[in-house]
Design a protein around this motif. Structure first.
Motif, mmCIF file in Angstrom:
data_model
loop_
_atom_site.group_PDB
_atom_site.id
_atom_site.type_symbol
_atom_site.label_atom_id
_atom_site.label_comp_id
_atom_site.label_asym_id
_atom_site.label_seq_id
_atom_site.Cartn_x
_atom_site.Cartn_y
_atom_site.Cartn_z
ATOM 1 N N ASN A 162 0.814 -1.212 0.000
ATOM 2 C CA ASN A 162 0.000 0.000 0.000
ATOM 3 C C ASN A 162 0.848 1.263 0.000
ATOM 4 O O ASN A 162 0.331 2.366 -0.007
ATOM 5 N N LEU A 163 2.173 1.068 0.014
ATOM 6 C CA LEU A 163 3.058 2.230 0.164
ATOM 7 C C LEU A 163 2.959 3.188 -1.011
ATOM 8 O O LEU A 163 3.214 4.368 -0.871
ATOM 9 N N GLN B 192 -0.742 7.371 -2.119
ATOM 10 C CA GLN B 192 -2.059 7.757 -2.579
ATOM 11 C C GLN B 192 -2.141 9.268 -2.470
ATOM 12 O O GLN B 192 -1.429 9.881 -1.716
ATOM 13 N N ARG C 154 -4.351 10.889 -1.191
ATOM 14 C CA ARG C 154 -5.100 11.329 -0.020
ATOM 15 C C ARG C 154 -4.176 11.996 1.001
ATOM 16 O O ARG C 154 -3.019 11.646 1.126
ATOM 17 N N GLU D 228 -3.867 13.466 5.044
ATOM 18 C CA GLU D 228 -4.420 13.579 6.398
ATOM 19 C C GLU D 228 -3.718 14.705 7.127
ATOM 20 O O GLU D 228 -2.497 14.776 7.144
#
Lengths: 286, 364
Positions: free
Chosen positions: B21-22, B25, B27, B29
Motif C-alpha cells: 500500500n506504500l 495515494q 489522499r 491527512e
C-alpha cells in the motif's frame, strides 16, 4: 471424638462459607458487566461497526456514526504492543527463571517491579519522548510501544513464575541426553509450561487493553479511519479505552450512549480473547 | 516455539500488506489538536470538508486543551494547534529563533463566556455589570438579594439565598477569557487575581470542565458560575445579560459576539478584546486561534509540500465558507476584520521559501 453428624455440619458450614465468599467476589464483576451491558445495548447497531465517528453534530443530528476506526485501531495498537513486548518479556522471564545465578538478575527483578509499579501515564510520556517526538507525529506505533511498557513487566513476572513451576528434574533429563541448555528451554521447559505462559500473556494483554492514559499522547486518537494502510501504524489512530474516556467526558447525551457501547466492545474484546486463547491452548494439550 | 513462529509470520504478513500500500495515494491527512471549546466546530468542519473534497482531505482534530495545543505545536508533533489564549511573546520569540519564521495566530472562531446561575423561579436574563461580577467572584457579595443586584434588576424579586461561586478547577481558555474580562472591569481583580487559564480564586468551589461547572450550578440553588455560551445553550442553563463598556445591556448572541471582535485589530491578531469598545459588542468574548508556522517546512510533522498546501486550502475554506457552520453549532461567525488579518498572514506562509500561501490565495 466428635460425632459424624457434627462433622457433616462443619463440612456444610465450610461449604456455605466458601460459596458465599465466591458470590461476594463475583457480584461486583457481574454488576459491572450487567450495568455496562444494559446501558450500552441500546447503542449497539450496525452503524457502530461500519461508520466512522466524525463530529459530535453527526450524532446529534442523527446521521450515522460509529466506531469502526476505533475497533480497527485497538487491534492494531494492541497487536503492535504484543509484538514488541512478548519477545522481551519472555526473554526476561526465561533469564530470571532458567539462569538464576546471573549477576544481572537481582537488578533486573528490581527494575521489572519498578516498571510494573510506575503509573501508566509515565509510560505514555516515555513513548512520546522515544517515538513521537523523533518521528514528528503521533502514531499507532508509539501507542504500541507505550502499551508494551505496560505489558512487559507483567509478562516477565508471569513467565518467570510459570517456568519455575516446572520441576528441575525435567531439565536435568533433557541435559542428560545431551541437549544444549537453550534447546532444553525451547523444547522442554516452554512447551511444558505453555498454559501458564499463555495465561500470563493474557493477563498482560487484558491489563494493557484497558489502559487509556498511556495512549493519550502516543496513539493520540482519530475521528476517522486512516486513509492508507501504513497510516494505521505511522499515523494517529483511535483506541477503545481512550475513545471511551473522551466520549464519557463529552457534553453530548448521544456520545454518552456511544461511550457505553464502546465499553461493551472493550469488555467483549477482552473476554473473547480470553476464550479464544483458552480454546487454542486446550486443543494443543497432548 | 510455535508461538514465536506465529508472531514472525504475523509480522511478515503485516509488512507485505502495508508495503503493497506504500504507493503514495493522493489522499492527505492533516493532524491538529488543542482547545476543547472549538472542537465541535472544528470536527464538524472536518466532516464537511471531507465530503466536499470527496474524502481526499481528512482533518483529524483532537481536543487536548489550549495548553496542550500550544505545547504540541511548539514540539512540532501536530500540523496545526488551536488555542483560546494567544501565544505569549516568549513562545513567539522561541519559535522565531527555532524556525527562522514567525508563528501565526489565525482567528478561526469566537469564544464567548456567559454567567450562569441557578435561582429558583428566575429564568435567564438577570442583568449584571462588570464591577458587580468582579465583586461577586471576589466574594464580596454573599446574598442574591444584595442591593447592587436589585438595583440592576428592578422588578425582579430576588430571594435571600446565599451566593455560591463556582469556577473551573482545570486550566481552561474559558477561565482565561472570563478572568480577563474581570481584570478589565475591576482594578482590584487585576491586582489581586489577574487573568490566566487558571488563577487563585478568592472564593468558591472548583469543578472540572464546562460540564463540571454546569453540574454544580444545576444542583445548587444560589450557585453562580461561568460557561461558554454554546454550552449554556445546549444544556438549557439560565444565563445573565451583561452591561458593556458603553452601558448597553447586551444579551449574549452570535451577532453581539461577532460585533465585539469587529474592531481595529493588530496585525498578528494577538489581542484580548474583552470589555470591547464596540457599543453593540458582547463584553466577555474572544478569539480562538489556529496556530501555524510561517516556514511550514520547519514543522517536523508536515512531511510534504502537498500537505502544507492542503492545510492552507483548509484554513482558507474554514475562515470563509466554513463559517456557515458556526451558528447552528453555537458559535459566532468571524467578523470581516479578522478574516482580512488572517488572509494577510496566510500570504506570508512559505514552503522552503516558496510563497505557497500567496500562490493559493491569488490563483484559486
Amino acid at each position: 471424638m466428635k460425632s459424624l453428624k457434627k462433622r457433616y455440619l462443619r463440612d456444610n458450614l465450610m461449604k456455605v462459607f466458601l460459596v458465599g465468599n465466591t458470590i461476594v467476589v463475583l457480584t461486583p464483576l457481574i454488576i459491572i458487566l450487567l450495568y455496562v451491558f444494559i446501558q450500552g445495548i441500546g447503542a449497539i447497531n450496525i452503524d457502530l461497526f461500519t461508520q466512522e465517528l466524525g463530529s459530535p453534530s453527526r450524532a446529534m443530528t442523527g446521521r450515522p456514526t460509529g466506531l469502526v476506526h476505533t475497533i480497527i485501531g485497538t487491534f492494531v495498537v494492541d497487536i503492535l504492543a504484543l509484538i514488541i513486548a512478548v519477545p522481551f518479556g519472555l526473554g526476561a522471564g526465561i533469564m530470571l527463571s532458567e539462569y538464576p545465578d546471573n549477576k544481572l538478575n537481582p537488578i533486573m527483578r528490581v527494575m521489572n517491579d519498578t516498571l510494573n509499579g510506575m503509573p501508566a501515564v509515565l509510560k505514555g510520556l516515555l513513548a512520546w519522548a522515544l517515538v513521537v517526538k523523533p518521528m514528528g507525529s503521533f502514531s499507532g506505533l508509539s501507542g504500541g510501544v507505550a502499551l508494551a511498557f505496560v505489558m512487559l513487566p507483567i509478562i516477565a513476572r508471569s513467565t518467570e513464575s510459570s517456568l519455575m513451576n516446572i520441576p528441575w528434574s525435567i531439565r536435568e533429563a533433557g541435559l542428560a541426553i545431551g541437549l544444549p541448555r537453550w534447546r532444553v528451554i525451547m523444547s522442554i521447559v516452554i512447551p511444558a509450561s505453555k498454559s501458564g505462559l499463555a495465561t500470563g500473556l493474557l493477563i498482560a494483554f487484558a491489563r494493557a487493553a484497558g489502559e487509556a492514559a498511556p495512549l493519550m499522547f502516543t496513539s493520540f486518537g482519530n475521528n476517522y479511519k486512516s486513509s492508507t494502510l501504513i497510516g494505521w501504524i505511522m499515523g494517529p489512530v483511535d483506541t477503545l479505552p481512550q475513545r471511551l474516556y473522551s466520549l464519557a467526558i463529552s457534553p453530548y447525551a448521544q456520545w454518552h450512549q456511544l461511550g457505553w457501547a464502546a465499553g461493551i466492545l472493550l469488555l467483549s474484546f477482552v473476554i473473547l480473547s480470553f476464550i479464544i486463547v483458552r480454546i487454542v491452548i486446550r486443543e494443543k494439550n497432548y | 516455539m510455535k508461538l514465536v513462529t506465529k508472531f514472525i509470520v504475523l509480522a511478515l504478513m503485516l509488512t507485505v500488506l502495508f508495503g503493497a500500500n506504500l504507493q503514495a495515494q493522493r489522499r492527505v491527512e492533516l493532524l491538529g489538536a488543542g482547545a476543547s471549546f472549538p472542537a465541535p466546530l472544528m470536527t464538524a468542519m472536518a466532516d464537511e470538508y471531507r465530503d466536499i473534497t470527496n474524502r481526499r482531505v481528512t482533518i483529524n482534530y483532537q481536543s487536548i486543551g489550549s495548553g496542550g495545543g500550544i505545547r504540541q505545536f511548539s514540539e512540532q508533533t501536530i500540523m496545526f494547534g488551536m488555542t483560546e489564549a494567544f501565544l505569549s511573546d516568549e513562545v513567539m520569540r522561541n519559535i522565531e529563533r527555532n524556525t527562522g519564521g514567525k508563528a501565526f495566530n489565525l482567528p478561526i472562531t469566537l469564544a464567548d463566556v456567559v454567567v450562569t446561575y441557578n435561582i429558583p423561579n428566575i429564568e435567564k436574563g438577570l442583568i449584571f455589570d462588570g464591577p458587580l461580577l468582579a465583586d461577586i467572584f471576589l466574594g464580596k457579595i454573599t446574598r442574591w438579594n444584595d442591593r447592587r443586584i436589585s438595583a440592576l434588576n428592578p422588578g425582579v424579586r430576588l430571594p435571600r439565598l446565599p451566593l455560591q461561586v463556582v469556577h473551573r478547577s482545570d486550566g481552561s481558555g474559558t477561565t482565561n477569557l472570563w478572568t480577563s474580562y474581570l481584570s478589565k472591569v475591576s482594578k482590584e481583580w487585576e491586582t489581586n487575581v489577574g487573568f490566566a487559564t487558571s488563577v487563585n480564586w478568592p472564593t468558591g468551589v472548583g469543578a472540572n470542565g464546562n460540564e463540571g461547572v454546569a453540574g454544580i450550578v444545576a444542583s445548587t440553588p444560589g450557585a453562580i458560575g461561568y460557561n461558554s455560551f454554546s454550552y449554556a445553550l445546549l444544556n438549557d442553563m439560565s444565563y445573565g445579560y451583561l452591561k458593556n463598556s458603553s452601558d448597553n445591556i447586551i444579551p449574549p448572541s452570535f451577532d453581539a459576539t461577532s460585533a465585539a471582535a469587529n474592531i481595529e485589530l493588530p496585525e498578528d491578531t494577538r489581542i484580548l478584546f474583552t470589555d470591547t469598545p464596540n457599543p453593540i459588542g458582547y463584553p466577555a468574548a474572544g478569539f480562538a486561534w489556529m496556530l501555524c508556522y510561517e516556514n511550514m517546512e520547519q514543522n517536523n510533522s508536515i512531511n510534504s509540500k502537498q500537505q502544507a498546501e492542503e492545510l492552507i486550502r483548509f484554513i482558507i475554506w474554514a475562515i470563509n465558507e466554513g463559517q456557515q457552520l458556526s451558528e447552528q453549532l453555537g458559535y459566532a461567525k468571524l467578523p470581516t476584520a479578522a478574516v482580512e488579518r488572517s488572509n494577510a498572514m496566510i500570504r506570508q506562509m512559505k514552503w522552503r521559501g516558496e510563497p505557497i500561501g500567496r500562490n493559493i490565495l491569488d490563483n484559486e
